[in-house]
Design an enzyme around this catalytic site. Structure first.
Site, mmCIF file in Angstrom:
data_model
loop_
_atom_site.group_PDB
_atom_site.id
_atom_site.type_symbol
_atom_site.label_atom_id
_atom_site.label_comp_id
_atom_site.label_asym_id
_atom_site.label_seq_id
_atom_site.Cartn_x
_atom_site.Cartn_y
_atom_site.Cartn_z
ATOM 1 N N GLU A 1 -30.447 -50.628 48.368
ATOM 2 C CA GLU A 1 -31.757 -50.015 48.767
ATOM 3 C C GLU A 1 -33.054 -50.469 48.869
ATOM 4 O OE1 GLU A 1 -31.986 -47.179 48.652
ATOM 5 O OE2 GLU A 1 -30.099 -47.141 46.892
ATOM 6 N N HIS B 1 -23.844 -41.767 55.694
ATOM 7 C CA HIS B 1 -22.734 -42.706 54.488
ATOM 8 C C HIS B 1 -21.304 -42.858 54.872
ATOM 9 C CE1 HIS B 1 -26.389 -41.183 52.672
ATOM 10 N NE2 HIS B 1 -26.848 -42.390 51.656
#
Length: 515
Positions: free
Chosen positions: A330, A417
């Site tokens: 992140e 993803h």
């Protein structure tokens, strides 16, 4: 071209490299001075690059290599309007000679008129209809990411995605026809006792009223907050009476905070150790972390608007998504936003996700934590699938059931993803090579598209090459072909053209069908 001058004491030694191409770190004052100097000279730079009379350059970042090369990253405007997809990076030698320019688009930027035929309100209405719900804003821009420049509106619709993740959907609408041109998502989807990393050391600060706050003043002032099930604001800064945090179980609210704060600290230290980078944006300022987002929220995300990381507690609120590699992942979305700005859609979105997997994995190895040893598995600690399997596999991405092992014309149509698999596979092959092997007790068997045998150059060299490419050659629209070009340039800068490292980069891309 402006050649960045460093005052004595403004930088420390760069990591060792063959050609002196590693970046020198800048103090906050030196960085501010470099940005100002580059902006002051932006007009003459635009003229030297042959930009049109209505175009102007806005400086985003300046990087200086140990050999004196200066890389300056710019956004463009046209007749005062922001140009989306017009970003570029100039590469200037110590002598002041222009070595090259990396552009998001090679097309000339021009529109017949800056007068729109449809209103901003109409564009907002269309964007809201596309998003389903939310609150929208719109601004007039020039869209330059296609084959031809188009006067457009960029509408940003803020709301909530189906899984509870905040949404910042950017919708690009043709200001003449009202048709949608493009869209992308702006939300990129911690002594204490942690749940995943054992007993760890935390950076905390003694509070004036007594006790301690989870505020790491040694790493830019990173703070960790408790959202307590909320989905907005910062929540409450974690505070403790005796500076002993968490108990290793999710039932203790501090435990997730320990993991999040530890992850942020290790990522900061990794950036500093590996790249001499002082924080996410290179300015010495920390992001902040929020834990206990929502109820049983099975995700974590980076939001550039708040410059923060946010973590849910997972299924049944028993598996917080605060493991070390997820935290590194992140935080690295913020790194990408501060550098190349890879748009979170299509192939550039896959490269954005892969960058976070690459550096999240590198952070895990760097930590050298016996409770969470380094591996090429993503999210193996958080049990997001409920059966002990990881979220993603870098050695053979398709093992997750959806990711691509190799490039094809359809890769850009996948969720980011899954399209990230091509770059994740490239990084594994470049680091470790193909075939069967066991690393830190984990078995891998990485295939190649063409049946070739790839010899790895080691993870440290691989992430140096990726970082160099990200920060100096990638742009917002870089696709897989562009990533190959950028990493080959980076390998040449760092280790020499025709070096074993350069040849390994070429071989690893060929092995994932990017040629």
């Amino acid at each position: 071209m402006v050649v960045l001058a460093l005052q004595n004491g403004a930088a420390t030694a760069a990591p060792e490299s063959v050609n002196g191409a590693s970046a020198l770190p800048l103090s906050a004052s030196a960085r501010a001075a470099a940005l100002k100097s580059a902006q002051d000279a932006a007009g003459s730079t635009a003229a030297e690059l042959g930009l049109g009379a209505q175009e102007a350059l806005v400086v985003r970042d300046v990087v200086k290599d140990a050999d004196g090369t200066v890389h300056t990253r710019y956004e463009r405007t046209y007749a005062g309007l922001p140009v989306l997809g017009g970003d570029l990076v100039t590469h200037v030698a110590k002598s002041g000679a222009l070595k090259g320019v990396s552009k998001a688009t090679g097309a000339r930027i021009a529109v017949a008129s800056t007068d729109a035929r449809i209103s901003a309100a109409t564009a907002k209405k269309a964007a809201l209809a596309d998003a389903g719900s939310g609150n929208a804003s719109a601004r007039k821009v020039v869209w330059a990411a296609g084959a031809k420049s188009v006067l457009a509106y960029e509408s940003v619709v803020k709301g909530v995605q189906a899984d509870g993740t905040p949404s910042e959907l950017h919708v690009i609408t043709d200001a003449t026809t009202g048709k949608k041109i493009y869209e992308y998502q702006g939300i990129d989807t911690g002594t204490g006792t942690s749940e995943y990393s054992g007993t760890v050391t935390l950076g905390t600060t003694a509070a004036a009223s007594g006790g301690f706050d989870l505020l790491d003043s040694g790493r830019g002032g990173h703070k960790t907050y408790d959202l307590n099930g909320g989905t907005s604001g910062t929540g409450t800064l974690f505070h403790d009476a005796d500076d002993a945090w968490g108990d290793g179980t999710p039932a203790n609210r501090q435990t997730a905070a320990v993991d999040a704060a530890y992850g942020a600290a290790v990522t900061w230290d990794f950036y500093k150790s590996a790249f001499n980078r002082n924080g996410i944006a290179g300015d010495g300022k920390a992001a902040y972390s929020r834990v206990h987002y929502g109820n049983a929220y099975v995700n974590a995300f980076w939001n550039d608007s708040c410059f923060c990381m946010t973590y849910g507690d997972g299924s049944g609120n028993s598996h917080p998504l605060t493991s070390l590699d997820v935290a590194g992942h992140e935080m690295s979305h913020g790194l990408t936003a501060a550098t190349a700005g890879l748009k979170y859609s299509r192939e550039s979105g896959g490269l954005n996700e892969a960058t976070s997997d690459i550096f999240g994995t590198s952070v895990e190895f760097f930590a050298n934590n016996s409770a969470d040893v380094g591996d090429y598995l993503i999210g193996e600690k958080i049990d997001i699938n409920g059966d002990g399997t990881p979220l993603r596999y870098m050695d053979k991405p398709s093992k997750d059931g959806g990711s691509a092992d190799y490039w094809s014309r359809n890769v850009g149509r996948l969720d980011v993803h899954y399209s990230s698999g091509v770059a994740n596979h490239f990084f594994y092959l470049l680091s470790e090579g193909s075939g069967a092997k066991t690393i830190n007790g984990v078995s891998y068997n990485s295939p190649t598209y063409d049946g070739s045998t790839v010899a790895g150059i080691g993870r440290a060299k691989a992430y140096q090459i990726w970082y160099k490419a990200l920060t100096t050659y990638f742009t917002s629209s870089t696709d897989y072909a562009g990533a190959r070009t950028g990493t080959l340039k980076a390998a040449s800068d760092l280790y020499g053209a025709g070096s074993a490292e350069y040849n390994a980069v070429a071989a690893a891309w060929k092995a994932v069908n990017v040629q």
